[in-house]
Each structure stands twice: as structure tokens, then as C-alpha cells.
Design a protein around this motif. Structure first.
Motif, PDB file in Angstrom:
ATOM      1  N   THR A 154       0.817  -1.214   0.000  1.00 19.99           N
ATOM      2  CA  THR A 154       0.000   0.000   0.000  1.00 19.99           C
ATOM      3  C   THR A 154       0.852   1.266   0.000  1.00 19.99           C
ATOM      4  OG1 THR A 154      -1.785  -1.177   1.109  1.00 19.99           O
ATOM      5  CG2 THR A 154      -1.862   1.220   1.195  1.00 19.99           C
ATOM      6  N   LEU A 155       1.817   1.356   0.890  1.00 19.22           N
ATOM      7  CA  LEU A 155       2.602   2.583   0.980  1.00 19.22           C
ATOM      8  C   LEU A 155       3.646   2.710  -0.133  1.00 19.22           C
ATOM      9  CD1 LEU A 155       3.121   2.871   4.842  1.00 19.22           C
ATOM     10  CD2 LEU A 155       1.437   4.029   3.400  1.00 19.22           C
ATOM     11  N   SER A 156       4.272   1.609  -0.507  1.00 20.88           N
ATOM     12  CA  SER A 156       5.354   1.683  -1.489  1.00 20.88           C
ATOM     13  C   SER A 156       4.904   1.464  -2.931  1.00 20.88           C
ATOM     14  CB  SER A 156       6.445   0.668  -1.152  1.00 20.88           C
ATOM     15  OG  SER A 156       6.979   0.929   0.127  1.00 20.88           O
ATOM     16  N   PHE A 157       3.862   0.649  -3.140  1.00 18.47           N
ATOM     17  CA  PHE A 157       3.465   0.308  -4.502  1.00 18.47           C
ATOM     18  C   PHE A 157       2.021   0.673  -4.833  1.00 18.47           C
ATOM     19  CE2 PHE A 157       7.224  -2.247  -3.826  1.00 18.47           C
ATOM     20  CZ  PHE A 157       7.887  -2.153  -5.041  1.00 18.47           C
ATOM     21  N   ASP A 158       1.372   1.450  -3.997  1.00 22.81           N
ATOM     22  CA  ASP A 158       0.034   2.002  -4.254  1.00 22.81           C
ATOM     23  C   ASP A 158      -1.057   0.964  -4.524  1.00 22.81           C
ATOM     24  OD1 ASP A 158       0.852   4.649  -3.892  1.00 22.81           O
ATOM     25  OD2 ASP A 158       1.573   4.774  -5.963  1.00 22.81           O
ATOM     26  N   VAL A 159      -0.953  -0.197  -3.890  1.00 22.90           N
ATOM     27  CA  VAL A 159      -2.047  -1.173  -3.936  1.00 22.90           C
ATOM     28  C   VAL A 159      -3.086  -0.698  -2.927  1.00 22.90           C
ATOM     29  CG1 VAL A 159      -2.674  -3.587  -3.490  1.00 22.90           C
ATOM     30  CG2 VAL A 159      -0.509  -3.047  -4.622  1.00 22.90           C
ATOM     31  N   SER A 160      -4.357  -0.819  -3.270  1.00 17.19           N
ATOM     32  CA  SER A 160      -5.399  -0.292  -2.386  1.00 17.19           C
ATOM     33  C   SER A 160      -5.408  -1.014  -1.040  1.00 17.19           C
ATOM     34  CB  SER A 160      -6.778  -0.406  -3.040  1.00 17.19           C
ATOM     35  OG  SER A 160      -7.245  -1.738  -2.989  1.00 17.19           O
ATOM     36  N   PHE A 161      -5.882  -0.313  -0.032  1.00 21.87           N
ATOM     37  CA  PHE A 161      -5.973  -0.850   1.324  1.00 21.87           C
ATOM     38  C   PHE A 161      -6.839  -2.109   1.358  1.00 21.87           C
ATOM     39  CE2 PHE A 161      -8.095  -0.964   5.497  1.00 21.87           C
ATOM     40  CZ  PHE A 161      -6.982  -1.058   6.317  1.00 21.87           C
ATOM     41  N   TRP A 217      -2.254  -9.906  -8.660  1.00 19.08           N
ATOM     42  CA  TRP A 217      -2.493  -9.821 -10.103  1.00 19.08           C
ATOM     43  C   TRP A 217      -3.993  -9.865 -10.397  1.00 19.08           C
ATOM     44  CZ3 TRP A 217      -1.238 -14.482 -13.735  1.00 19.08           C
ATOM     45  CH2 TRP A 217      -1.584 -14.178 -15.048  1.00 19.08           C
ATOM     46  N   LEU A 218      -4.705 -10.794  -9.751  1.00 17.83           N
ATOM     47  CA  LEU A 218      -6.153 -10.896  -9.971  1.00 17.83           C
ATOM     48  C   LEU A 218      -6.901  -9.645  -9.512  1.00 17.83           C
ATOM     49  CD1 LEU A 218      -6.725 -14.608  -8.874  1.00 17.83           C
ATOM     50  CD2 LEU A 218      -6.797 -13.688 -11.203  1.00 17.83           C
ATOM     51  N   LEU A 219      -6.472  -9.074  -8.400  1.00 15.87           N
ATOM     52  CA  LEU A 219      -7.176  -7.906  -7.854  1.00 15.87           C
ATOM     53  C   LEU A 219      -6.817  -6.599  -8.559  1.00 15.87           C
ATOM     54  CD1 LEU A 219      -6.977  -8.689  -4.031  1.00 15.87           C
ATOM     55  CD2 LEU A 219      -8.990  -8.861  -5.503  1.00 15.87           C
ATOM     56  N   THR A 220      -5.575  -6.480  -9.013  1.00 12.99           N
ATOM     57  CA  THR A 220      -5.138  -5.217  -9.614  1.00 12.99           C
ATOM     58  C   THR A 220      -5.057  -5.262 -11.131  1.00 12.99           C
ATOM     59  OG1 THR A 220      -2.769  -5.751  -9.520  1.00 12.99           O
ATOM     60  CG2 THR A 220      -3.742  -4.686  -7.568  1.00 12.99           C
ATOM     61  N   GLY A 221      -4.979  -6.445 -11.705  1.00 15.15           N
ATOM     62  CA  GLY A 221      -4.814  -6.566 -13.151  1.00 15.15           C
ATOM     63  C   GLY A 221      -3.377  -6.351 -13.602  1.00 15.15           C
ATOM     64  N   GLU A 222      -2.477  -6.156 -12.665  1.00 14.33           N
ATOM     65  CA  GLU A 222      -1.065  -5.925 -12.967  1.00 14.33           C
ATOM     66  C   GLU A 222      -0.290  -7.224 -12.733  1.00 14.33           C
ATOM     67  OE1 GLU A 222       0.235  -3.034 -14.020  1.00 14.33           O
ATOM     68  OE2 GLU A 222      -1.694  -2.000 -13.927  1.00 14.33           O
ATOM     69  N   ASN A 223       0.178  -7.836 -13.805  1.00 10.84           N
ATOM     70  CA  ASN A 223       0.890  -9.100 -13.671  1.00 10.84           C
ATOM     71  C   ASN A 223       2.338  -8.880 -13.251  1.00 10.84           C
ATOM     72  OD1 ASN A 223       1.986 -11.641 -13.865  1.00 10.84           O
ATOM     73  ND2 ASN A 223       1.543 -11.920 -16.022  1.00 10.84           N
ATOM     74  N   PHE A 224       3.145  -8.357 -14.131  1.00 14.23           N
ATOM     75  CA  PHE A 224       4.571  -8.212 -13.844  1.00 14.23           C
ATOM     76  C   PHE A 224       4.849  -7.122 -12.822  1.00 14.23           C
ATOM     77  CE2 PHE A 224       4.497 -10.181 -18.076  1.00 14.23           C
ATOM     78  CZ  PHE A 224       5.161 -11.345 -17.753  1.00 14.23           C
ATOM     79  N   ALA A 225       3.968  -6.151 -12.717  1.00 12.03           N
ATOM     80  CA  ALA A 225       4.146  -5.075 -11.735  1.00 12.03           C
ATOM     81  C   ALA A 225       4.006  -5.600 -10.311  1.00 12.03           C
ATOM     82  CB  ALA A 225       3.145  -3.957 -11.985  1.00 12.03           C
ATOM     83  N   MET A 226       3.339  -6.728 -10.116  1.00 15.99           N
ATOM     84  CA  MET A 226       3.164  -7.306  -8.775  1.00 15.99           C
ATOM     85  C   MET A 226       4.330  -8.199  -8.358  1.00 15.99           C
ATOM     86  SD  MET A 226       0.581  -6.166  -7.199  1.00 15.99           S
ATOM     87  CE  MET A 226       0.615  -7.286  -5.830  1.00 15.99           C
ATOM     88  N   ALA A 227       5.209  -8.540  -9.279  1.00 10.82           N
ATOM     89  CA  ALA A 227       6.306  -9.466  -8.958  1.00 10.82           C
ATOM     90  C   ALA A 227       7.285  -8.858  -7.948  1.00 10.82           C
ATOM     91  CB  ALA A 227       7.038  -9.882 -10.228  1.00 10.82           C
TER      92      ALA A 227
END
Length: 133
Positions: free
Chosen positions: A23-30, A86-96
Motif C-alpha cells: 500500500t505505501l510503497s506500490f500504491d495497492v489499495s488498502f 495480479w487478480l485484484l489489480t490486473g497488474e501481472n509483472f508489476a506485482m512481482a
């Protein structure tokens, strides 16, 4: 009751790590971070802490059991965070990258969590005597 307390401790540990990294470093929602925390806590407690940690070696060899369980927890944390993220954000490689960073920190915490499980959650396991003599 001991398992519920252990689950709560593990959930707090995982959630704090994921809030900082995701959340703080990669802006994934809370909300997504909480969902990943819940899934990871439940799966890794059942598989990593109960099934693997308690069965990866003899009760006397806590260090070997801890090493195996921590490695399994690292792999599991990486895969769960990456795939659910990946499933929740739609970002595959960005979540690695966030999954790898989170898994490393969580695995470090798991080493100490396994010591807690051994001493406080399943202390009777350490008193196990083989029926074979």
C-alpha cells in the motif's frame, strides 16, 4: 484458543508488512491489501505452520523443521501475493517486485513465528515420544 491467538498474531504481522510494502510503497489499495493478508494468513497457517512445520522432521530437530517451513512460507507468500495481487489489480509483472519484497520480509518474521508456535501453540508436540521406542 491458542490457535486463534496465533492466527491473530500472524494476521497482524502479514498485514503490517503488506501495508508497508504494497500500500505505501506500490500504491495497492488498502482493501486489496487486506484481502491478500487474509488469504495468505489462512493458507500459510494451515499449510506452512501446521502441516509442514510440525511434520518436516522430528520434534527434537526444531531448527530443520523451522528452515523447511520458512522456505515453504517464502515461496507460498510470493505466489499468493503475486497471484492474488495480479487478480485484484490486473497488474501481472508489476506485482512481482512487491510480492518478492513482501515474501522476503514475511519469511524473516515466519522464522520467529515458528518459534512461538513451537513453544506456545503446540508445546505438547515437543514432548512427543515415539511408539517404536
Amino acid at each position: 484458543m491458542r490457535h486463534l491467538l496465533a492466527l491473530a498474531i500472524k494476521f497482524v504481522m502479514v498485514t503490517v508488512v503488506l501495508l508497508i510494502v504494497l500500500t505505501l510503497s506500490f500504491d495497492v489499495s488498502f482493501v486489496n491489501t487486506l484481502l491478500i493478508s487474509l488469504a495468505l494468513t489462512a493458507l500459510s497457517y494451515a499449510v506452512g505452520d501446521i502441516m509442514i512445520f510440525l511434520n518436516a522432521g522430528s520434534p527434537e530437530n526444531q531448527s530443520a523443521r523451522n528452515t523447511v517451513a520458512t522456505l515453504v512460507d517464502f515461496v507460498m507468500a510470493f505466489l499468493v501475493i503475486w497471484l492474488i495481487g495480479w487478480l485484484l489489480t490486473g497488474e501481472n509483472f508489476a506485482m512481482a517486485t512487491p510480492a518478492l519484497l513482501s515474501a522476503l520480509v514475511i519469511a524473516g518474521g515466519e522464522w520467529f513465528f515458528h518459534l512461538y508456535v513451537d513453544r506456545s501453540v503446540v508445546p505438547e508436540y515437543n514432548n512427543y515420544k515415539s511408539a517404536k521406542g
